[in-house]
Design a protein around this motif. Sequence first.
Motif, PDB file in Angstrom:
ATOM      1  N   GLY A 148       8.111  26.026  30.353  1.00 35.20           N
ATOM      2  CA  GLY A 148       9.100  26.950  29.785  1.00 35.20           C
ATOM      3  C   GLY A 148       9.126  26.924  28.275  1.00 35.20           C
TER       4      GLY A 148
ATOM      5  N   ASN B  15      20.580  21.385  32.244  1.00 32.82           N
ATOM      6  CA  ASN B  15      19.609  22.437  31.938  1.00 32.82           C
ATOM      7  C   ASN B  15      18.790  22.794  33.177  1.00 32.82           C
ATOM      8  N   ASP B  16      18.337  21.778  33.904  1.00 25.93           N
ATOM      9  CA  ASP B  16      17.555  22.013  35.110  1.00 25.93           C
ATOM     10  C   ASP B  16      18.368  22.777  36.148  1.00 25.93           C
TER      11      ASP B  16
ATOM     12  N   LYS C 181      10.791  24.070  35.319  1.00 28.75           N
ATOM     13  CA  LYS C 181       9.654  24.855  34.817  1.00 28.75           C
ATOM     14  C   LYS C 181       8.939  24.023  33.760  1.00 28.75           C
TER      15      LYS C 181
ATOM     16  N   ARG D 102      19.201  31.350  31.859  1.00 32.60           N
ATOM     17  CA  ARG D 102      18.362  30.495  32.714  1.00 32.60           C
ATOM     18  C   ARG D 102      16.981  30.297  32.085  1.00 32.60           C
ATOM     19  N   GLN D 103      16.491  31.337  31.453  1.00 29.71           N
ATOM     20  CA  GLN D 103      15.213  31.256  30.769  1.00 29.71           C
ATOM     21  C   GLN D 103      15.284  30.246  29.615  1.00 29.71           C
ATOM     22  N   GLN D 104      16.404  30.299  28.878  1.00 30.83           N
ATOM     23  CA  GLN D 104      16.588  29.347  27.778  1.00 30.83           C
ATOM     24  C   GLN D 104      16.674  27.917  28.297  1.00 30.83           C
ATOM     25  N   ALA D 105      17.342  27.732  29.437  1.00 34.73           N
ATOM     26  CA  ALA D 105      17.443  26.394  30.025  1.00 34.73           C
ATOM     27  C   ALA D 105      16.071  25.872  30.435  1.00 34.73           C
ATOM     28  N   SER D 106      15.176  26.758  30.794  1.00 32.00           N
ATOM     29  CA  SER D 106      13.832  26.337  31.221  1.00 32.00           C
ATOM     30  C   SER D 106      13.013  25.788  30.064  1.00 32.00           C
ATOM     31  N   ARG D 107      13.453  25.997  28.820  1.00 30.57           N
ATOM     32  CA  ARG D 107      12.723  25.473  27.663  1.00 30.57           C
ATOM     33  C   ARG D 107      12.885  23.964  27.529  1.00 30.57           C
TER      34      ARG D 107
ATOM     35  N   TYR E 263      18.626  26.406  35.096  1.00 29.94           N
ATOM     36  CA  TYR E 263      17.351  27.096  35.350  1.00 29.94           C
ATOM     37  C   TYR E 263      17.207  27.452  36.830  1.00 29.94           C
ATOM     38  N   GLU E 264      17.636  26.550  37.704  1.00 35.18           N
ATOM     39  CA  GLU E 264      17.528  26.793  39.139  1.00 35.18           C
ATOM     40  C   GLU E 264      18.642  27.711  39.662  1.00 35.18           C
TER      41      GLU E 264
END
Length: 485
Positions: free
Chosen positions: A6, A68-69, A3, A40-45, A72-73
């Motif tokens: 993010g 992190n990627d 993302k 997952r939202q935090q990983a998208s940052r 997120y996925e």
Amino acid sequence: MGKTDGFLLYTRELPQARNPKERINDSNEIYTSFPEEKTRQQASRCMDCGVPFCHSGCPLGNQIPDFNDAVYEGEWERAAQILYSTNNFPEFTGRICPAPCESSCVLSINKPAVAIEHIEKSIAEKSFELGLVKPQPPLHRTGKKVAVIGSGPAGLAAAAQLNQAGHEVHVYDKDDKAGGLLRYGIPDFKLEKWVIDRRLDILAEEGIHFHLGVEIGKQITLKKLHRKYDAVLMAIGSSKPRLLNIPGHHLKGIHFAMDYLTLHNRRVAGESIAPEEDLLATDKHVLVIGGGDTGSDCVGTANRQFARSISQLQYRTMPSTARAPHNPWPEWPMTYTSSSSHEEGCERSWGWLTKEFVADENGHVKGLKVVELEWKNSHEYTEKPESEKVLPCDLALIAIGYERPLHDAFKASFDFETDSRGNFKLRDWQTNVPGIFAAGDACRGQSLVVWAISDGREAARAIDIHLTGKSDLPSKEVSRLVLEG
């Protein structure tokens, strides 16, 4: 990178801590559950930076943008493969590491850092939940035997790596249960001990032998161990406490922080403690001297023992909430922080010098004489006139660090070379005695759990090369050369 925006859409968010008034009534971990979607939202940052400084900030060299990627996925198995390739015990570091990786996160230049530590813990727990973490005994054995002295994070990491290389590994520890300071130094509200036992069960099923309640130098000498094994690793930590050498320091009621924390951890574990050895803060005026993590752990423990009052003293001035010009990103920020223990109740005082412990008529501490300091610069200070006072104190806990490893019994067997601080001097992780290696705080000095795991892994590779002439075990140095090549 999953993302691209993010870090613009979401701010940093972490699991909520339970109410302080509630959590001091138990010794369970303090954080509540956190929805997977939010993790997952935090990983998208994560910005997947061109130069990910978090790699160098992490002593293990964790491939942080990559996992992190994957998180997120929603690809938890891929995330686990990435994380476990560099870290044997993310379930530990995801709970108790101070996260130097987050301090060097590029996003933290002008925004809150990516929640790397929480993501790491989430990957670890999801791995167990999905059955991805299973005993994996080596397919072949080399016929070589290695003794590891100490079952803390450095010793366990080295043992795990050496066992995977096919060597027969025997871990010795003076305590009745394995884990070292993970078990006896870190309170359960930060690391519940079932987390350690879960990992130890796996290590045992993989073929590692544990010899507990065996103190090297008493039940068996280091010389005998050296003769019995093809290599020996000393992962004994740095546990000789630094003295507060002021008048009255021998009074009753003055104790080293680690002695206090160990007793409480044993109590929480249901172990029996002789009444004459027990140590409680209940209904006492407690002074914690020293402002590091160990001092903070004492504060949290004293809160759970319902002390009458708790004060924590530091002789340095109160740090700023913002980085100073001489402490730029991506260095570790020397800024003001507070822990969950402080939130539970504690008076924190900066810029005070301890002068003398005051005794009552029975030889028990009843107060601590202190004086306020005026700092000229980072190295020089003067005592502020007419600022001397006596603080009430029924229990003083000394948490000002450690001098060196407790290696007297080891040096009785061999003439080990040590540095100016008393730590083992090494070359390629080997001491001056052929076949005897060291790792972790025993050679580094007191440091972080994440550094201990890193040192254990690197020492394991050095031992593997010593025994076989080569090694397929991973190494940060080898990885760096591959990336640069």
